[in-house]
Design a protein around this motif. Structure first.
Motif, mmCIF file in Angstrom:
data_model
loop_
_atom_site.group_PDB
_atom_site.id
_atom_site.type_symbol
_atom_site.label_atom_id
_atom_site.label_comp_id
_atom_site.label_asym_id
_atom_site.label_seq_id
_atom_site.Cartn_x
_atom_site.Cartn_y
_atom_site.Cartn_z
ATOM 1 N N ILE A 107 16.988 2.406 -3.610
ATOM 2 C CA ILE A 107 15.811 3.135 -3.139
ATOM 3 C C ILE A 107 15.668 2.863 -1.652
ATOM 4 N N ASP A 108 15.674 3.926 -0.869
ATOM 5 C CA ASP A 108 15.410 3.816 0.561
ATOM 6 C C ASP A 108 13.995 4.308 0.821
ATOM 7 N N LEU A 109 13.273 3.548 1.614
ATOM 8 C CA LEU A 109 11.905 3.905 1.977
ATOM 9 C C LEU A 109 11.786 3.959 3.490
ATOM 10 N N GLY A 110 10.961 4.865 3.976
ATOM 11 C CA GLY A 110 10.496 4.806 5.344
ATOM 12 C C GLY A 110 9.149 4.120 5.296
ATOM 13 N N CYS A 111 8.740 3.480 6.383
ATOM 14 C CA CYS A 111 7.439 2.812 6.359
ATOM 15 C C CYS A 111 6.776 2.872 7.727
ATOM 16 N N ALA A 124 5.730 -2.507 8.320
ATOM 17 C CA ALA A 124 6.840 -3.298 8.852
ATOM 18 C C ALA A 124 6.331 -4.648 9.377
ATOM 19 N N ASP A 125 5.204 -4.634 10.073
ATOM 20 C CA ASP A 125 4.607 -5.885 10.549
ATOM 21 C C ASP A 125 4.248 -6.792 9.381
ATOM 22 N N HIS A 126 3.697 -6.196 8.325
ATOM 23 C CA HIS A 126 3.303 -6.951 7.131
ATOM 24 C C HIS A 126 4.540 -7.554 6.454
ATOM 25 N N LEU A 127 5.605 -6.753 6.311
ATOM 26 C CA LEU A 127 6.835 -7.248 5.692
ATOM 27 C C LEU A 127 7.418 -8.414 6.501
ATOM 28 N N GLU A 128 7.418 -8.264 7.819
ATOM 29 C CA GLU A 128 7.931 -9.336 8.678
ATOM 30 C C GLU A 128 7.084 -10.598 8.521
ATOM 31 N N GLU A 176 11.716 1.202 9.235
ATOM 32 C CA GLU A 176 10.478 1.383 9.994
ATOM 33 C C GLU A 176 10.442 2.765 10.665
ATOM 34 N N GLU A 177 9.366 3.487 10.366
ATOM 35 C CA GLU A 177 9.043 4.773 11.005
ATOM 36 C C GLU A 177 10.172 5.792 10.961
ATOM 37 N N TRP A 178 10.978 5.793 9.886
ATOM 38 C CA TRP A 178 12.003 6.823 9.760
ATOM 39 C C TRP A 178 11.458 7.938 8.893
ATOM 40 N N LEU A 179 11.154 9.054 9.523
ATOM 41 C CA LEU A 179 10.621 10.221 8.821
ATOM 42 C C LEU A 179 10.993 11.465 9.600
ATOM 43 N N LYS A 180 11.467 12.449 8.894
ATOM 44 C CA LYS A 180 11.697 13.779 9.449
ATOM 45 C C LYS A 180 10.735 14.714 8.732
ATOM 46 N N ASP A 231 0.828 -1.203 0.000
ATOM 47 C CA ASP A 231 0.000 0.000 0.000
ATOM 48 C C ASP A 231 0.869 1.263 0.000
ATOM 49 N N ARG A 232 0.701 2.107 -1.022
ATOM 50 C CA ARG A 232 1.481 3.339 -1.151
ATOM 51 C C ARG A 232 1.312 4.287 0.033
ATOM 52 N N ASP A 233 0.201 4.177 0.724
ATOM 53 C CA ASP A 233 -0.030 5.054 1.869
ATOM 54 C C ASP A 233 0.761 4.633 3.100
#
Length: 135
Positions: free
Chosen positions: A41-45, A50-54, A80-84, A17-19
């Motif tokens: 490509i680095d993504l924050g999520c 993260a639970d879904h990926l695991e 996981e949850e890396w956002l500024k 999911d893009r969201d």
């Protein structure tokens, strides 16, 4: 190395999911036209993704702050949850804001990140001068 079209193609194929994720660091710089290419490509999520990926069996390790870091295929790393700051929508995908991008690069603090900060500042200066030129 990946250019903008390759990044957009890989993100379009990414089956989640893009969201629930956002593009950060080098990929964000390419999508904003600050740089022409990036190595990966680095993504924050979100925690939810993260639970879904695991649950889907994606390999991960824990970072120093206890968050998960995933390697997805050859070209994508997910934090996981890396956002500024905030996210913006660029080319139909969530991308960290330019301000947040600078904050991330400052936090990383490597030589290549310092060079990227200079590129971002030059980009912002060009944007500002373009705005001043518009009647």
């Amino acid at each position: 190395m990946m250019d903008k079209q390759r990044i957009l193609n890989l993100l379009s194929e990414f089956p989640y999911d893009r969201d629930e994720y956002w593009v950060i660091t080098g990929g964000a710089m390419v999508l904003y036209d600050i740089r022409e290419q990036t190595a990966d490509i680095d993504l924050g999520c979100s925690k939810r993704l993260a639970d879904h990926l695991e649950a889907d069996g994606c390999l991960f390790r824990r970072t120093d702050n206890g968050k998960r870091w995933f390697k997805y295929g050859k070209n994508i790393e997910i934090f996981e949850e890396w956002l500024k700051d905030t996210i913006e929508t660029v080319h139909g995908f969530h991308v960290v804001s330019v301000k947040g991008l600078i904050e991330m690069k400052q936090e990383l603090g490597r030589d290549k990140d310092k060079k990227d900060i200079e590129l971002i500042k030059a980009f912002l200066n060009r944007q500002t001068s373009i705005c001043r030129d518009v009647p």
